[in-house]
Write a protein that holds these residues in place. Sequence first.
Motif: not given
Lengths: 209, 283
Positions: B129, B153, B155-157
């Motif tokens: 993704g 959006s 959330t994976r830094t």
Amino acid sequence: MSDLEAAVAAGVLGADEAHRALLQATVEVARAIFGAKAASVFLLDEEADELVFEAVAGEGEGDLIGMRFPAGNGIAGWVLTTGEPLVVDDLSSDTRWSRTQAESTGYVPKSMMSVPLLVDERALGVLSVLDRPTESKLRLAEVDLLGLFANQAAIALDLLQRARRARAALAGEGRLAPLARVAARLEEDERDTALELLTALDRLLAATS
Amino acid sequence: MSAAIELHEHEDEEELPAWSLPAEAVDRIRVPVTLPEQVTREWAWGGSTGAGVRVCILDSGVELEHPLVGRVDRSVAVLRDDDGELQVVDDAEGDLCGHGTACAGVVRALAPDAELTSVRVLGAGYKGGGETMLRGLAWAIEEGFQVVNMSLSTTRTKYVERLHELADHAYFKRVLLVASAHNMPVESFPWRFASVISVGSHEETDPLTFYYNPTPPVEFFGRGLDLDLAWLDGGTLRATGNSFATPHIAGICALILGKHPDLTPFQLKSVLYQTASNAREAA
């Protein structure tokens, strides 16, 4: 967290059941808060790239656990992949979705609120609340509430997964299996002595490193 | 790409200043859009249909020939080739969820003559993704769409730095990224970046009602509650979410750009602020 730490944190044996109960209680509360017909949690199986029914309260309870869907398609897949909550109110008009749903679960909800379960930066799955009462008009505050609630469900799901990993590590040929076997063989007071020994070893290693 | 090269791309005759502004160069950077004393909605988009504005829907795909969407100029998908490399290829899959079609329908309703392109970044499963989204976004920026609707959006830094670079690159390349804010207590991106337009929902029913939020990170609120939306198989469906407030703002941006194509993202954001329902004089 290492497998061993996870194992200790999870209290090792019997914890899987407790965490499953926690997750079940979570979906039951979600169902009650929204006065819905059902609530469910999908867990992401990263290996298979599929969503698995992990807990269900209300309609479908008992039949759906373990059922799988592709993780990238449909509404739950969209919520998981985009990380965005979604509320859909007349699902029956989505004939493609309803047909799949009817064939696989036998229960076709009219409405669905879905929210991703996020822990740190990982998406663990999706929480869905199905068929909330039609007479109550949706407010954005409810969507916010669902988001807050999802946080709690995500923590429960995270604990369950950790407990499973811990159990796998301790079982059979797992790396930590010998440790678990030794612990299981010891009587309670012997276990305390063994733990003291391990604590001393830990101190020794800390002092020499 | 350096800022100097960027500026040279827009050059017509004389060289434009890049790093400093000599007195004799002031005339050369005359801003093509002069704002009136009072920016009104009439000035901003009165008479505009979004004609000439290219809008990109980065989502689950868009169903072709949906009556509420109409013409889709191009449909592509980000897919892995046999070597595992991500490629942007022409796509005939349509929509794998319904969401992309819904967003396209919202933009179409607001800006009936805007050109729509669908970039499908969903369908590869969850695992791919993040990379898929980045590749799709990079493509949209290189293609120079004026507006990109991103109801998604991460959330994976590990993606944050690349995403941030892309967002800033888009901002200076006059590609306006309109991104859904998260209404959950999590850190996610790209909506938190100042170079994008972040959108949350309000509860009103007028599609042109939108609010500027003086306490970001969510900068604007658009219509996002109880919407009748285009969905799969030519149908409609009622839904709620920030992901639908986003194409409302994207559609309004398309209207503004239809009338004032020279606005930069900075100027456009300012026009949005001045025409927001909580910032303008009582009509």
